[in-house]
Design a protein around this motif. Structure first.
Motif, PDB file in Angstrom:
ATOM      1  N   PRO A   1      71.926 -27.100   3.886  1.00 32.46           N
ATOM      2  CA  PRO A   1      73.281 -27.805   3.493  1.00 32.46           C
ATOM      3  C   PRO A   1      74.043 -26.884   2.332  1.00 32.46           C
ATOM      4  CG  PRO A   1      71.328 -29.271   3.263  1.00 32.46           C
ATOM      5  CD  PRO A   1      70.585 -27.944   3.593  1.00 32.46           C
ATOM      6  N   ASN A   2      75.369 -27.202   2.701  1.00 40.13           N
ATOM      7  CA  ASN A   2      76.302 -26.458   1.772  1.00 40.13           C
ATOM      8  C   ASN A   2      76.712 -27.298   0.830  1.00 40.13           C
ATOM      9  OD1 ASN A   2      79.047 -27.436   2.738  1.00 40.13           O
ATOM     10  ND2 ASN A   2      78.404 -26.494   4.488  1.00 40.13           N
ATOM     11  N   PRO A   3      77.477 -26.956  -0.093  1.00 36.67           N
ATOM     12  CA  PRO A   3      77.975 -27.973  -1.269  1.00 36.67           C
ATOM     13  C   PRO A   3      78.719 -29.349  -0.775  1.00 36.67           C
ATOM     14  CG  PRO A   3      78.217 -25.724  -2.091  1.00 36.67           C
ATOM     15  CD  PRO A   3      77.796 -25.461  -0.643  1.00 36.67           C
ATOM     16  N   ALA A   4      79.289 -28.946   0.428  1.00 39.10           N
ATOM     17  CA  ALA A   4      80.165 -30.117   0.922  1.00 39.10           C
ATOM     18  C   ALA A   4      79.383 -31.155   1.188  1.00 39.10           C
ATOM     19  CB  ALA A   4      81.275 -29.658   1.985  1.00 39.10           C
ATOM     20  N   HIS A   5      78.076 -30.889   2.029  1.00 37.28           N
ATOM     21  CA  HIS A   5      77.445 -31.833   2.394  1.00 37.28           C
ATOM     22  C   HIS A   5      76.645 -32.581   1.384  1.00 37.28           C
ATOM     23  CE1 HIS A   5      76.709 -29.054   6.019  1.00 37.28           C
ATOM     24  NE2 HIS A   5      76.950 -30.159   6.733  1.00 37.28           N
ATOM     25  N   LYS A   6      76.481 -31.899   0.165  1.00 39.85           N
ATOM     26  CA  LYS A   6      75.623 -32.264  -1.013  1.00 39.85           C
ATOM     27  C   LYS A   6      76.739 -33.269  -1.731  1.00 39.85           C
ATOM     28  CE  LYS A   6      72.651 -28.685  -1.466  1.00 39.85           C
ATOM     29  NZ  LYS A   6      72.149 -27.337  -2.143  1.00 39.85           N
ATOM     30  N   ALA A   7      77.825 -32.902  -1.668  1.00 40.05           N
ATOM     31  CA  ALA A   7      79.027 -33.772  -2.233  1.00 40.05           C
ATOM     32  C   ALA A   7      79.123 -35.039  -1.485  1.00 40.05           C
ATOM     33  CB  ALA A   7      80.424 -32.946  -2.167  1.00 40.05           C
ATOM     34  N   LEU A   8      79.053 -35.038  -0.317  1.00 39.58           N
ATOM     35  CA  LEU A   8      79.263 -36.441   0.466  1.00 39.58           C
ATOM     36  C   LEU A   8      78.173 -37.248   0.195  1.00 39.58           C
ATOM     37  CD1 LEU A   8      80.594 -35.130   4.024  1.00 39.58           C
ATOM     38  CD2 LEU A   8      81.832 -36.433   2.416  1.00 39.58           C
TER      39      LEU A   8
END
Length: 266
Positions: A79-86
């Motif tokens: 996962p990249n930071p955008a996945h984690k943000a969601l």
């Protein structure tokens, strides 16, 4: 704070919880190639068609030979930071169900819990004859053992676990189902196939029970995703779109942000 980030935060605050629909643009930062450019056009040849996979052995051999080099990119992606943000937004109640067109499982790896894999999961296999399910890594390793001459090729990964290789694939040996020797297929919805009705119904219900729709990283050029933008519009729900380039639903959008996803979500 950037103007785009402020606009998205206001949209989220005014319309929570939102249903989120994600596409290939979300996973490019994880090293997974996407299908289309900023104008919605194919970057490379369209991916495997369901009918071709089921009926053409030569194309199946080509698919599996190339996937020896393309699929590990999907399998090993993180996962990249955008996945984690969601996932964090879901935890905070800003968003509800995540409907993803991606088959990489990265939302779940990032900690998201309410996820609908609209097009399936590329790391699982299903036998088209007996229905048995199995991990794709098992078939991958069996194909490598059966075809050592294809193992050391130099190839560039393409979307859908494919790779850029042009050669004679006629000698490739495909590993079949260990249960019945039947035809194995990744448990994904190929182009030309249909999303299972119960999966679509679950996604439609999630959207209907939410405050609106947020599209992240999808051009919505494929109807399986665009249908949810159309549903939200018909129900009078707000639609936010965060992606690079144009989408099929731009004219339906309440908010359109053409920017790098991570720059806005983080």
């Amino acid at each position: 704070m950037s103007k785009d980030k402020a606009k998205l935060e206001q949209f989220l605050a005014q319309n929570k919880p939102l249903t989120v629909l994600t596409g290939a643009g979300l996973s490019t930062a994880s090293g997974i190639p996407d299908y289309r450019d900023h104008n919605g056009n194919w970057k490379s040849a369209p991916p495997m068609q369901h009918r071709d996979f089921m009926t053409d052995e030569a194309l199946r051999k080509r698919y599996w030979a190339r996937s020896l080099h393309g699929w590990p990119v999907l399998y090993n992606a993180q996962p990249n930071p955008a996945h984690k943000a969601l996932a964090q937004m879901q935890n905070e109640g800003l968003i509800g169900t995540i409907i993803t067109q991606n088959v990489d499982g990265l939302h779940q790896k990032a900690g998201a819990t309410d996820v609908i894999n609209l097009h399936g999961y590329a790391n699982d296999m299903i036998c088209m004859d007996c229905g048995a399910r199995s991990p794709r890594i098992d078939m991958h390793e069996r194909c490598l053992a059966l075809n050592p001459e294809f193992a050391d090729l130099d190839a560039t990964a393409l979307p859908d676990g494919d790779a850029d290789i042009d050669m004679d694939f006629s000698r490739f040996k495909i590993a079949n189902c260990l249960n019945c020797s039947g035809l194995l297929k990744p448990d994904v919805v190929y182009f030309g196939d249909t999303v299972p009705k119960e999966r679509v119904a679950k996604a439609r219900q999630a959207l209907a029970e939410s405050a609106g729709l947020l599209v992240v990283g999808s051009s919505l050029m494929v109807f399986s995703g665009y249908r949810f933008a159309r549903q939200a519009n018909e129900q009078g729900q707000p639609i936010g779109i965060l992606t690079r380039g144009k989408t099929r639903a731009d004219e339906l959008a309440t908010l359109k942000i053409d920017a790098t996803i991570a720059d806005v979500l983080l």
